[in-house]
Design a protein around this motif. Structure first.
Motif, mmCIF file in Angstrom:
data_model
loop_
_atom_site.group_PDB
_atom_site.id
_atom_site.type_symbol
_atom_site.label_atom_id
_atom_site.label_comp_id
_atom_site.label_asym_id
_atom_site.label_seq_id
_atom_site.Cartn_x
_atom_site.Cartn_y
_atom_site.Cartn_z
ATOM 1 N N PRO A 36 36.565 34.019 41.580
ATOM 2 C CA PRO A 36 37.723 33.948 42.486
ATOM 3 C C PRO A 36 38.496 32.639 42.283
ATOM 4 N N ARG A 37 39.755 32.645 42.701
ATOM 5 C CA ARG A 37 40.588 31.441 42.605
ATOM 6 C C ARG A 37 41.332 31.231 43.910
ATOM 7 N N LEU A 38 41.529 29.980 44.243
ATOM 8 C CA LEU A 38 42.406 29.568 45.328
ATOM 9 C C LEU A 38 43.258 28.419 44.831
ATOM 10 N N THR A 39 44.517 28.405 45.203
ATOM 11 C CA THR A 39 45.297 27.208 44.924
ATOM 12 C C THR A 39 44.861 26.100 45.886
ATOM 13 N N LYS B 132 37.186 21.774 48.375
ATOM 14 C CA LYS B 132 35.898 22.274 47.848
ATOM 15 C C LYS B 132 35.214 23.125 48.919
ATOM 16 N N PRO B 133 35.822 24.245 49.258
ATOM 17 C CA PRO B 133 35.307 25.072 50.362
ATOM 18 C C PRO B 133 34.025 25.817 50.003
ATOM 19 N N THR C 3 42.923 25.553 41.954
ATOM 20 C CA THR C 3 43.958 25.258 40.962
ATOM 21 C C THR C 3 45.197 24.664 41.638
ATOM 22 N N GLU C 4 46.151 24.231 40.804
ATOM 23 C CA GLU C 4 47.461 23.738 41.261
ATOM 24 C C GLU C 4 47.326 22.577 42.238
#
Length: 597
Positions: free
Chosen positions: A276-279, A291-292, A440-441
């Motif tokens: 999975p990804r999160l900005t 860093k959840p 990311t970002e």
């Protein structure tokens, strides 16, 4: 000569004569028949010395005690049905000792019980003082074996499957800015000048890309003179990687495959891909941190727009000042969490204050969802605001709503700490679950209030998104972090490889062309000779092993760690040195032990 390790013996070895070496884990005398549990790094096996069947070994077996070092030669036999031990891999066999040789004894009382059969809790200070004994114990032996398996898996994947080349970079290098505090080493051959121990191989691995190496990795030793905590050490080990001619998607895909390989080889788990990804913006909005830990819910809810004109001045003033109001909804919190804990003096209140908050507001949703009893601030919210709050948060009967109000960074820090503490307390974290995701970002820069300037959030060689170059101070970085159960496991980025962009970034953080040349001239010069597009990543190897081993401290993933005071209790380092050594280095100490007396 040794024929087998203790932990290797199985029923298929019955009838064979074997020679083993190891330590006596414990000894038992059953009416003249002596049983010895023999231990080496692979495990434990039971040795039997019978005065009738094995008279040559019996007198020696009678002398041995815990932690004696012995050599045993004997026949592997089937254990009697009544004495089978299913808890041990070797529990179906035993060795009748035809010969037993005591190689060394124990001449001082043991500071703690080493036995893996009957382990006892030992204070960490004592474990570190006698680390060589602690490493004999099953827990630390397992952790070091796990560390070895992780490194072995990394090498095989990168070298055999992906064509990476391992290169060692210097340990004595120069001090550079934009990082943690350096460990400095005076140069005897160059009086008045200093080496720095590397905080990372960052500059050298970029130079390796300029050199055309293309795919580099290193199991690298790094050093940072920073305040310590459970997941930090002054010297630590990184998996360091750099790659040319790969975009961000290709780098992330390769690293996902690397992590999947490590998990498969070391733990047997299949890691679902893609990860999975999160900005960065999404992570901060939903969890208050970059860093959840996504193994549980308790996501934050932004209600700033609902309370911007409320009668509760704490809320409306926070939004008017450019801050936020967020809610941490706690299902079942009414029963689990008392008012005393939330009010001044309570443990949750102290967590909030420790994160920079001025207080901790809360409301409770009572049975039946009656809006008239929504909580202590109900008189300062309109009926529409109350209804909107319940709908936005999804709160139902029994919910406790904890509020953060103020500057965004304080609100996020406050609710992040509360979220972590309450998830642990309420047993919301699934055991043995591993959640990895990319963040990311990231922003390119953050504001340094002490120096009143921008500084690079990661480092000044991180490339901005091309479309953001026009507004560089608010640009997003082509950076990415891998997060594992709430810990930053690794981080990297695409690098700047055009000199003009690098100069723009240096200017944004307040470095003049001359200052940039003085500090990074060798790198900037290299960029003039045909630098390929490149990017990389570095992982905290100690932290990865800690998480895979289920430990809570990075010290339990390292053979000889330092304490939180950056001391080695085993060797008593750091220590004083002879004045003659200091004189040769042209160094004198200004430390006065009585200065603060």
């Amino acid at each position: 000569m040794r024929t087998h390790y203790c932990g290797q013996l199985r029923p298929e070895h019955i009838g064979q004569t074997v020679t083993l070496f190891g330590w006596v884990d414990r000894r038992r005398d059953h009416g003249g028949v002596i049983f010895v549990d023999l231990r080496d790094r692979t495990g434990i096996v039971q040795i039997v010395s019978d005065p009738e069947r094995t008279p040559a070994s019996h007198s020696f077996a009678d002398q041995v005690r815990n932690e004696y070092v012995v050599k045993i030669t004997g026949r592997v036999s089937q254990r009697p049905e009544a004495s089978l031990n299913p808890k041990l891999p070797t529990g179906a066999v035993e060795i009748y000792a035809d010969q037993l040789e005591i190689l060394n004894g124990v001449r001082k009382p043991l500071p703690f019980q080493v036995s893996t059969i009957e382990p006892e809790p030992v204070r960490e200070e004592l474990r570190l003082r006698y680390r060589y004994l602690d490493l004999r114990r099953e827990r630390m032996g397992h952790n070091l074996q796990l560390r070895h398996q992780v490194i072995k898996a990394i090498r095989r994947f990168l070298e055999d499957q992906e064509g990476f080349v391992e290169v060692e970079t210097p340990v004595l290098t120069r001090s550079t800015p934009e990082g943690a505090r350096d460990y400095l080493v005076p140069s005897r051959a160059n009086p008045g000048e200093w080496f720095a121990l590397p905080q990372s191989p960052q500059l050298f691995k970029q130079l390796l890309m300029v050199s055309g190496l293309d795919r580099y990795y290193q199991i690298a030793r790094c050093f940072r003179d920073e305040d310590l905590r459970a997941d930090r050490q002054p010297e630590f080990t990184q998996l360091d990687m750099e790659m040319s001619f790969m975009d961000q998607e290709e780098i992330l895909a390769l690293n996902e495959a690397l992590m999947a390989h490590i998990f498969k080889i070391v733990t047997g788990q299949e890691l679902p891909l893609p990860l999975p990804r999160l900005t960065y913006a999404e992570a901060m909005d939903r969890y208050g941190t970059d860093k959840p830990d996504t193994r549980y819910g308790l996501e934050l809810v932004n209600v700033s727009d609902l309370v911007v004109d409320s009668g509760f001045k704490v809320f409306s003033a926070a939004v008017a000042a450019g801050g936020q109001v967020k809610v941490l909804p706690i299902p079942g919190g009414n029963d689990a969490i008392s008012n005393v804990r939330i009010k001044p003096g309570g443990d949750l209140f102290k967590i909030a204050i420790g994160a920079g908050a001025k207080g901790l507001a809360y409301v409770r949703v009572r049975d039946g969802g009656s809006l008239d009893t929504i909580g202590a601030i109900k008189d300062n919210l309109s009926q529409a605001q109350k209804q909107g709050l319940l709908e936005r948060t999804g709160a139902t009967d029994g919910h406790l709503l904890l509020f953060g109000a103020g500057p965004t960074e304080v609100v996020n820090a406050t609710l992040d700490r509360l979220r972590q503490a309450l998830a642990a307390e309420l047993n919301l974290i699934p055991a043995d679950q591993c959640n990895l995701l990319w963040i990311t970002e990231f922003p390119m820069f953050e504001w340094n209030a002490d120096e009143e300037r921008l500084e690079a959030l990661h480092h000044p060689f991180t490339a901005p998104y091309p479309e953001d170059l026009a507004e560089l101070k608010t640009a997003r970085a082509q950076a990415y972090d891998l997060v594992f159960n709430g810990y930053e496991l690794g981080g990297g980025s695409l690098r700047i490889y055009q000199p003009d962009v690098q100069q723009q970034v240096f200017a944004a953080i307040g470095l003049s062309p001359q200052e940039a040349h003085d500090k990074f001239g060798f790198l900037l010069e290299a960029f003039e000779y045909g630098t390929p597009p490149h990017g990389g990543i570095a992982y905290g190897l100690d932290r990865l092993v800690m998480l895979l081993a289920g430990e809570e401290s990075i010290r339990d993933a390292i053979a000889f760690p330092k304490t939180q005071q950056a001391r080695c209790l085993l060797t008593q380092a750091p220590s004083g040195v002879d004045d003659r050594q200091l004189a040769e280095l042209h160094v004198a100490s200004t430390y006065d032990p009585n200065a603060n007396a």
